[in-house]
Design a protein around this motif. Structure first.
Motif, PDB file in Angstrom:
ATOM      1  N   THR A 192       5.928  21.656 -52.501  1.00 13.88           N
ATOM      2  CA  THR A 192       4.969  21.219 -51.482  1.00 13.88           C
ATOM      3  C   THR A 192       5.320  21.735 -50.092  1.00 13.88           C
ATOM      4  O   THR A 192       4.462  21.800 -49.218  1.00 13.88           O
ATOM      5  CB  THR A 192       4.899  19.685 -51.436  1.00 13.88           C
ATOM      6  OG1 THR A 192       6.207  19.165 -51.178  1.00 13.88           O
ATOM      7  CG2 THR A 192       4.363  19.134 -52.749  1.00 13.88           C
ATOM      8  N   SER A 193       6.595  22.091 -49.883  1.00  8.56           N
ATOM      9  CA  SER A 193       7.003  22.683 -48.610  1.00  8.56           C
ATOM     10  C   SER A 193       8.068  23.734 -48.898  1.00  8.56           C
ATOM     11  O   SER A 193       8.663  23.758 -49.978  1.00  8.56           O
ATOM     12  CB  SER A 193       7.535  21.625 -47.647  1.00  8.56           C
ATOM     13  OG  SER A 193       8.711  21.056 -48.159  1.00  8.56           O
ATOM     14  N   LEU A 194       8.306  24.591 -47.893  1.00  5.95           N
ATOM     15  CA  LEU A 194       9.182  25.732 -48.140  1.00  5.95           C
ATOM     16  C   LEU A 194       9.888  26.139 -46.853  1.00  5.95           C
ATOM     17  O   LEU A 194       9.273  26.152 -45.782  1.00  5.95           O
ATOM     18  CB  LEU A 194       8.345  26.910 -48.675  1.00  5.95           C
ATOM     19  CG  LEU A 194       9.042  28.213 -48.985  1.00  5.95           C
ATOM     20  CD1 LEU A 194       9.923  28.058 -50.213  1.00  5.95           C
ATOM     21  CD2 LEU A 194       8.008  29.308 -49.228  1.00  5.95           C
ATOM     22  N   ARG A 195      11.160  26.459 -46.966  1.00  6.26           N
ATOM     23  CA  ARG A 195      11.920  27.075 -45.869  1.00  6.26           C
ATOM     24  C   ARG A 195      12.241  28.492 -46.307  1.00  6.26           C
ATOM     25  O   ARG A 195      12.709  28.711 -47.415  1.00  6.26           O
ATOM     26  CB  ARG A 195      13.200  26.316 -45.585  1.00  6.26           C
ATOM     27  CG  ARG A 195      12.923  24.947 -44.973  1.00  6.26           C
ATOM     28  CD  ARG A 195      14.148  24.333 -44.428  1.00  6.26           C
ATOM     29  NE  ARG A 195      14.474  25.054 -43.188  1.00  6.26           N
ATOM     30  CZ  ARG A 195      15.605  24.917 -42.540  1.00  6.26           C
ATOM     31  NH1 ARG A 195      16.533  24.115 -42.997  1.00  6.26           N
ATOM     32  NH2 ARG A 195      15.830  25.584 -41.432  1.00  6.26           N
ATOM     33  N   THR A 196      11.999  29.452 -45.418  1.00  8.43           N
ATOM     34  CA  THR A 196      12.177  30.856 -45.778  1.00  8.43           C
ATOM     35  C   THR A 196      12.579  31.676 -44.567  1.00  8.43           C
ATOM     36  O   THR A 196      12.584  31.178 -43.441  1.00  8.43           O
ATOM     37  CB  THR A 196      10.867  31.415 -46.394  1.00  8.43           C
ATOM     38  OG1 THR A 196      11.094  32.750 -46.843  1.00  8.43           O
ATOM     39  CG2 THR A 196       9.739  31.433 -45.392  1.00  8.43           C
ATOM     40  N   LEU A 197      12.915  32.932 -44.808  1.00  4.91           N
ATOM     41  CA  LEU A 197      13.168  33.887 -43.735  1.00  4.91           C
ATOM     42  C   LEU A 197      11.976  34.826 -43.644  1.00  4.91           C
ATOM     43  O   LEU A 197      11.483  35.322 -44.661  1.00  4.91           O
ATOM     44  CB  LEU A 197      14.436  34.698 -44.009  1.00  4.91           C
ATOM     45  CG  LEU A 197      15.758  33.948 -43.920  1.00  4.91           C
ATOM     46  CD1 LEU A 197      16.915  34.864 -44.317  1.00  4.91           C
ATOM     47  CD2 LEU A 197      15.979  33.425 -42.512  1.00  4.91           C
ATOM     48  N   VAL A 198      11.517  35.075 -42.433  1.00  5.86           N
ATOM     49  CA  VAL A 198      10.363  35.935 -42.196  1.00  5.86           C
ATOM     50  C   VAL A 198      10.824  37.174 -41.449  1.00  5.86           C
ATOM     51  O   VAL A 198      11.528  37.068 -40.435  1.00  5.86           O
ATOM     52  CB  VAL A 198       9.272  35.193 -41.386  1.00  5.86           C
ATOM     53  CG1 VAL A 198       8.104  36.102 -41.082  1.00  5.86           C
ATOM     54  CG2 VAL A 198       8.821  33.953 -42.120  1.00  5.86           C
ATOM     55  N   ASN A 199      10.422  38.348 -41.942  1.00  7.38           N
ATOM     56  CA  ASN A 199      10.767  39.607 -41.289  1.00  7.38           C
ATOM     57  C   ASN A 199       9.849  39.781 -40.081  1.00  7.38           C
ATOM     58  O   ASN A 199       8.628  39.904 -40.222  1.00  7.38           O
ATOM     59  CB  ASN A 199      10.607  40.762 -42.278  1.00  7.38           C
ATOM     60  CG  ASN A 199      11.111  42.076 -41.734  1.00  7.38           C
ATOM     61  OD1 ASN A 199      11.416  42.202 -40.550  1.00  7.38           O
ATOM     62  ND2 ASN A 199      11.195  43.068 -42.599  1.00  7.38           N
ATOM     63  N   LEU A 200      10.427  39.821 -38.890  1.00  4.49           N
ATOM     64  CA  LEU A 200       9.650  39.993 -37.666  1.00  4.49           C
ATOM     65  C   LEU A 200       9.411  41.459 -37.341  1.00  4.49           C
ATOM     66  O   LEU A 200       8.642  41.785 -36.447  1.00  4.49           O
ATOM     67  CB  LEU A 200      10.362  39.320 -36.483  1.00  4.49           C
ATOM     68  CG  LEU A 200      10.599  37.809 -36.618  1.00  4.49           C
ATOM     69  CD1 LEU A 200      11.396  37.310 -35.428  1.00  4.49           C
ATOM     70  CD2 LEU A 200       9.282  37.077 -36.739  1.00  4.49           C
ATOM     71  N   GLY A 201      10.058  42.335 -38.073  1.00  9.45           N
ATOM     72  CA  GLY A 201       9.963  43.768 -37.822  1.00  9.45           C
ATOM     73  C   GLY A 201      11.334  44.324 -37.520  1.00  9.45           C
ATOM     74  O   GLY A 201      12.201  43.619 -36.995  1.00  9.45           O
ATOM     75  N   SER A 202      11.537  45.576 -37.857  1.00 12.35           N
ATOM     76  CA  SER A 202      12.822  46.250 -37.643  1.00 12.35           C
ATOM     77  C   SER A 202      13.968  45.475 -38.266  1.00 12.35           C
ATOM     78  O   SER A 202      15.071  45.402 -37.714  1.00 12.35           O
ATOM     79  CB  SER A 202      13.085  46.468 -36.157  1.00 12.35           C
ATOM     80  OG  SER A 202      12.079  47.273 -35.593  1.00 12.35           O
ATOM     81  N   GLU A 203      13.695  44.851 -39.395  1.00 18.11           N
ATOM     82  CA  GLU A 203      14.689  44.093 -40.158  1.00 18.11           C
ATOM     83  C   GLU A 203      15.298  42.943 -39.348  1.00 18.11           C
ATOM     84  O   GLU A 203      16.443  42.562 -39.556  1.00 18.11           O
ATOM     85  CB  GLU A 203      15.779  45.017 -40.707  1.00 18.11           C
ATOM     86  CG  GLU A 203      15.257  46.101 -41.630  1.00 18.11           C
ATOM     87  CD  GLU A 203      14.459  45.565 -42.813  1.00 18.11           C
ATOM     88  OE1 GLU A 203      14.883  44.574 -43.437  1.00 18.11           O
ATOM     89  OE2 GLU A 203      13.408  46.149 -43.111  1.00 18.11           O
ATOM     90  N   ALA A 204      14.539  42.379 -38.400  1.00 18.18           N
ATOM     91  CA  ALA A 204      14.944  41.183 -37.669  1.00 18.18           C
ATOM     92  C   ALA A 204      14.253  39.995 -38.338  1.00 18.18           C
ATOM     93  O   ALA A 204      13.029  39.978 -38.487  1.00 18.18           O
ATOM     94  CB  ALA A 204      14.543  41.282 -36.202  1.00 18.18           C
ATOM     95  N   TYR A 205      15.037  38.999 -38.758  1.00 18.57           N
ATOM     96  CA  TYR A 205      14.511  37.868 -39.510  1.00 18.57           C
ATOM     97  C   TYR A 205      14.641  36.577 -38.713  1.00 18.57           C
ATOM     98  O   TYR A 205      15.535  36.439 -37.866  1.00 18.57           O
ATOM     99  CB  TYR A 205      15.256  37.710 -40.839  1.00 18.57           C
ATOM    100  CG  TYR A 205      14.973  38.831 -41.810  1.00 18.57           C
ATOM    101  CD1 TYR A 205      13.931  38.729 -42.724  1.00 18.57           C
ATOM    102  CD2 TYR A 205      15.731  39.991 -41.803  1.00 18.57           C
ATOM    103  CE1 TYR A 205      13.657  39.747 -43.610  1.00 18.57           C
ATOM    104  CE2 TYR A 205      15.472  41.024 -42.691  1.00 18.57           C
ATOM    105  CZ  TYR A 205      14.438  40.892 -43.594  1.00 18.57           C
ATOM    106  OH  TYR A 205      14.171  41.916 -44.464  1.00 18.57           O
TER     107      TYR A 205
END
Length: 151
Positions: free
Chosen positions: A57-70
């Motif tokens: 129902t919910s999730l914690r994750t890493l998001v790529n902001l670009g140039s491999e910056a998360y």
């Protein structure tokens, strides 16, 4: 061998090298791109099915902001998902709608792969036919009539 035959052989070789081989490389490259898209949708389908199976129902994750910056991100409501439908557009789907869309897209991609495969086979057949024409112009024996050396 007369100049007429040599000229024909040269033209056939140019046709194979300048037209058929680049067409073959392009078709294989395009088919590989479709294979990548097919894998992406297959992975997405598996992920959605796992989320459904585990009732996430919910999730914690890493998001790529670009140039491999998360950056860490939290998704509090997992009832809907955004799917890239092409040309930079994303559509909001429920999980079941997304699975329906993915199955339709996978069918389309499978048809495209089949079309590219037939096109690749056609180009290879044309190359083989032209090579056979060159062999006949040069009056070379066919592979079946060549004798193997005895050692």
């Amino acid at each position: 061998m007369d100049n007429y035959r040599l000229d024909k052989v040269h033209k056939f070789e140019e046709f194979v090298d300048q037209r058929l081989k680049p067409d073959l490389v392009r078709a294989v490259s395009e088919r590989d791109k479709v294979f990548e898209q097919q894998k992406t949708f297959s992975d997405l389908r598996k992920n959605i099915e796992n989320l459904q199976k585990n009732s996430v129902t919910s999730l914690r994750t890493l998001v790529n902001l670009g140039s491999e910056a998360y950056m860490q991100a939290e998704v509090p409501d997992m009832q809907r998902i955004f799917v890239d439908v092409g040309l930079g557009f994303h559509v909001e789907f429920t999980w079941s709608e997304a699975l329906n869309y993915i199955s339709l897209r996978e069918e389309k991609l499978a048809r495209q792969i089949e079309e590219y495969t037939h096109h690749i086979a056609s180009i290879k057949a044309q190359i083989k036919m032209v090579c056979e024409g060159i062999r006949e112009l040069l009056q070379l024996p066919t592979e079946a009539t060549l004798q193997e050396p005895i050692f």
